[in-house]
Design a protein around this motif. Structure first.
Motif, PDB file in Angstrom:
ATOM      1  N   LEU A 104       0.833  -1.203   0.000  1.00 26.35           N
ATOM      2  CA  LEU A 104       0.000   0.000   0.000  1.00 26.35           C
ATOM      3  C   LEU A 104       0.869   1.254   0.000  1.00 26.35           C
ATOM      4  O   LEU A 104       0.646   2.189  -0.782  1.00 26.35           O
ATOM      5  N   LEU A 105       1.878   1.271   0.852  1.00 26.45           N
ATOM      6  CA  LEU A 105       2.774   2.419   0.915  1.00 26.45           C
ATOM      7  C   LEU A 105       3.537   2.593  -0.388  1.00 26.45           C
ATOM      8  O   LEU A 105       3.684   3.713  -0.902  1.00 26.45           O
ATOM      9  N   ALA A 106       4.000   1.487  -0.975  1.00 26.65           N
ATOM     10  CA  ALA A 106       4.741   1.557  -2.237  1.00 26.65           C
ATOM     11  C   ALA A 106       3.860   2.097  -3.357  1.00 26.65           C
ATOM     12  O   ALA A 106       4.325   2.863  -4.216  1.00 26.65           O
ATOM     13  N   ALA A 107       2.588   1.709  -3.350  1.00 28.08           N
ATOM     14  CA  ALA A 107       1.670   2.189  -4.372  1.00 28.08           C
ATOM     15  C   ALA A 107       1.471   3.698  -4.266  1.00 28.08           C
ATOM     16  O   ALA A 107       1.432   4.406  -5.280  1.00 28.08           O
ATOM     17  N   ILE A 108       1.334   4.190  -3.050  1.00 29.06           N
ATOM     18  CA  ILE A 108       1.180   5.633  -2.854  1.00 29.06           C
ATOM     19  C   ILE A 108       2.451   6.364  -3.289  1.00 29.06           C
ATOM     20  O   ILE A 108       2.399   7.392  -3.968  1.00 29.06           O
ATOM     21  N   GLN A 109       3.604   5.818  -2.923  1.00 29.29           N
ATOM     22  CA  GLN A 109       4.864   6.439  -3.332  1.00 29.29           C
ATOM     23  C   GLN A 109       5.024   6.439  -4.852  1.00 29.29           C
ATOM     24  O   GLN A 109       5.621   7.365  -5.420  1.00 29.29           O
ATOM     25  N   ALA A 110       4.475   5.411  -5.504  1.00 32.73           N
ATOM     26  CA  ALA A 110       4.581   5.313  -6.962  1.00 32.73           C
ATOM     27  C   ALA A 110       3.600   6.232  -7.681  1.00 32.73           C
ATOM     28  O   ALA A 110       3.652   6.350  -8.910  1.00 32.73           O
ATOM     29  N   GLY A 111       2.689   6.852  -6.935  1.00 29.25           N
ATOM     30  CA  GLY A 111       1.775   7.802  -7.537  1.00 29.25           C
ATOM     31  C   GLY A 111       0.532   7.214  -8.160  1.00 29.25           C
ATOM     32  O   GLY A 111      -0.091   7.841  -9.018  1.00 29.25           O
ATOM     33  N   VAL A 112       0.144   6.002  -7.722  1.00 29.41           N
ATOM     34  CA  VAL A 112      -1.068   5.406  -8.287  1.00 29.41           C
ATOM     35  C   VAL A 112      -2.327   5.890  -7.562  1.00 29.41           C
ATOM     36  O   VAL A 112      -3.442   5.621  -7.999  1.00 29.41           O
ATOM     37  N   GLY A 113      -2.165   6.570  -6.453  1.00 30.96           N
ATOM     38  CA  GLY A 113      -3.288   7.078  -5.682  1.00 30.96           C
ATOM     39  C   GLY A 113      -2.789   7.706  -4.396  1.00 30.96           C
ATOM     40  O   GLY A 113      -1.587   7.870  -4.187  1.00 30.96           O
ATOM     41  N   TYR A 114      -3.734   8.059  -3.546  1.00 27.68           N
ATOM     42  CA  TYR A 114      -3.396   8.629  -2.243  1.00 27.68           C
ATOM     43  C   TYR A 114      -4.071   7.773  -1.176  1.00 27.68           C
ATOM     44  O   TYR A 114      -4.975   6.967  -1.487  1.00 27.68           O
ATOM     45  N   GLY A 115      -3.677   7.913   0.075  1.00 29.08           N
ATOM     46  CA  GLY A 115      -4.332   7.106   1.103  1.00 29.08           C
ATOM     47  C   GLY A 115      -3.770   7.329   2.481  1.00 29.08           C
ATOM     48  O   GLY A 115      -2.857   8.146   2.690  1.00 29.08           O
ATOM     49  N   LEU A 116      -4.334   6.588   3.424  1.00 31.84           N
ATOM     50  CA  LEU A 116      -3.961   6.679   4.828  1.00 31.84           C
ATOM     51  C   LEU A 116      -2.861   5.668   5.147  1.00 31.84           C
ATOM     52  O   LEU A 116      -2.975   4.488   4.807  1.00 31.84           O
ATOM     53  N   VAL A 117      -1.841   6.147   5.819  1.00 26.45           N
ATOM     54  CA  VAL A 117      -0.683   5.325   6.189  1.00 26.45           C
ATOM     55  C   VAL A 117      -0.405   5.568   7.674  1.00 26.45           C
ATOM     56  O   VAL A 117      -0.526   6.700   8.149  1.00 26.45           O
ATOM     57  N   PRO A 118      -0.054   4.532   8.434  1.00 26.75           N
ATOM     58  CA  PRO A 118       0.316   4.773   9.828  1.00 26.75           C
ATOM     59  C   PRO A 118       1.417   5.826   9.938  1.00 26.75           C
ATOM     60  O   PRO A 118       2.385   5.806   9.171  1.00 26.75           O
ATOM     61  N   CYS A 119       1.260   6.727  10.897  1.00 20.76           N
ATOM     62  CA  CYS A 119       2.264   7.782  11.072  1.00 20.76           C
ATOM     63  C   CYS A 119       3.645   7.202  11.346  1.00 20.76           C
ATOM     64  O   CYS A 119       4.659   7.813  11.000  1.00 20.76           O
ATOM     65  N   LEU A 120       3.699   6.040  11.988  1.00 20.90           N
ATOM     66  CA  LEU A 120       4.983   5.399  12.248  1.00 20.90           C
ATOM     67  C   LEU A 120       5.722   5.098  10.943  1.00 20.90           C
ATOM     68  O   LEU A 120       6.955   5.084  10.901  1.00 20.90           O
ATOM     69  N   GLN A 121       4.970   4.831   9.858  1.00 22.98           N
ATOM     70  CA  GLN A 121       5.570   4.625   8.537  1.00 22.98           C
ATOM     71  C   GLN A 121       5.738   5.936   7.782  1.00 22.98           C
ATOM     72  O   GLN A 121       6.732   6.142   7.079  1.00 22.98           O
ATOM     73  N   ALA A 122       4.729   6.812   7.894  1.00 25.95           N
ATOM     74  CA  ALA A 122       4.696   8.012   7.059  1.00 25.95           C
ATOM     75  C   ALA A 122       5.668   9.094   7.506  1.00 25.95           C
ATOM     76  O   ALA A 122       6.217   9.820   6.661  1.00 25.95           O
ATOM     77  N   ARG A 123       5.886   9.213   8.811  1.00 25.84           N
ATOM     78  CA  ARG A 123       6.634  10.368   9.324  1.00 25.84           C
ATOM     79  C   ARG A 123       8.017  10.522   8.695  1.00 25.84           C
ATOM     80  O   ARG A 123       8.379  11.639   8.264  1.00 25.84           O
ATOM     81  N   PRO A 124       8.837   9.480   8.607  1.00 28.30           N
ATOM     82  CA  PRO A 124      10.156   9.676   7.974  1.00 28.30           C
ATOM     83  C   PRO A 124      10.051  10.119   6.517  1.00 28.30           C
ATOM     84  O   PRO A 124      10.901  10.870   6.030  1.00 28.30           O
TER      85      PRO A 124
END
Length: 302
Positions: free
Chosen positions: A225-245
């Motif tokens: 899910l995180l890789a897909a968002i980083q690749a620009g296929v969409g947007y979404g909710l990610v745990p802050c523990l993953q997103a913050r860095p």
């Protein structure tokens, strides 16, 4: 009454393997012998314990399976007290949601696995772990539900915070004027799976009304899910523990930094537990209180 331990173990193996034939192979007995033991156990209790197709436990069967799990854990603890030099490990199963496992629970699992336990993690959505406990498949679990199944107690352990994010290019192309209803309906969101209701909660809190009709991609692992968002296929909710860095480095953009979603989490464990099971709970509580947000304002379960 006094349970026949051979019948109990046969029942547990049938449920765990989901098949009479596989249980017979595991127990090194005939399929007929498995059926005889199950039938005798049901006759002694005066109630069906299994739905034969699929080997699914009935409600009385679920209660019996919980008893067997407690019994196994207690026996392992007693054996360890009698023979502390023994190398045999206690088998424990824990139900946990994928987001927790990908973030804070990973260190919990490693801590448990290093401490003379054989660990099985059963992964499901955080709103759907309680049936696993009710069926007797696990000795504890992480859930958003604050009401525990029979035989369990629920302890609040903190909240998981989520951030709505997108890649910089995706945010610039589609959300230059923010998360408006028009922009939300025009682009796909990235969700974990069809059971994931968190995105809908987020949009309703953001806009003040329920939103439907937006397109969704499903990536059923936190990493994917995180890789897909980083690749620009969409947007979404990610745990802050993953997103913050990633937001700190500029690799991702926070689309609604003042609208983080906090989801209250509870650790469900046996009401009466042997010492080794209490050790597992202590490890979970210790790591949760170090990593999760300790707040009472998190999103409650429905």
């Amino acid at each position: 009454m006094v349970f026949d331990r051979q019948q109990l173990e046969t029942f547990a193996v049938v449920v765990e393997l989901g098949h009479f034939g596989r249980a017979a192979s595991a127990l090194n007995i005939t399929r007929g012998a498995v059926s005889q033991r199950i039938n005798a156990l049901e006759a002694s209790l005066g109630t069906p314990l299994l739905v034969r197709e699929g080997a699914v436990p009935t409600p009385p069967g679920e209660a019996l399976l919980r008893h067997i799990q407690v019994l196994r854990t207690l026996e392992a603890e007693t054996f360890k007290q009698i023979k502390p030099e023994a190398s045999e490990r206690t088998r424990v199963a824990i139900a946990v949601n994928a987001d927790s496992l990908a973030t804070w629970f990973e260190s919990v699992a490693c801590d448990i696995a290093k401490d003379e336990f054989v660990l099985e993690l059963i992964v499901d959505d955080q709103d759907h772990t309680l049936p696993i406990l009710a069926r007797g498949e696990a000795m504890g679990g992480v859930s958003t539900e604050n009401t525990a199944p029979i035989g369990f107690v629920a302890e609040h352990i903190g909240a998981m915070e989520y951030e709505c994010v997108a890649s910089p290019s995706f945010a610039q192309a589609h959300f230059a004027h923010g998360l408006t209803l028009h922009s939300i309906l025009a682009v796909p969101a990235v969700l974990f799976n069809r059971k994931d209701g968190l995105h809908g909660h987020f949009l309703e809190r953001l806009l003040g009304f329920p939103v439907s009709g937006y397109s969704t991609h499903y990536f059923p692992s936190p990493g994917a899910l995180l890789a897909a968002i980083q690749a620009g296929v969409g947007y979404g909710l990610v745990p802050c523990l993953q997103a913050r860095p990633l937001t700190d480095s500029g690799a991702l953009v926070a689309l609604a930094p003042n609208h983080k979603v906090s989801v209250a989490l509870y650790w469900h464990h046996w009401t009466t537990a042997p010492a080794n099971a209490r050790t597992v709970s202590e490890k979970v509580m210790y790591h949760a209180r170090r990593c999760l947000v300790q707040t009472t304002s998190a999103l409650p379960s429905e």
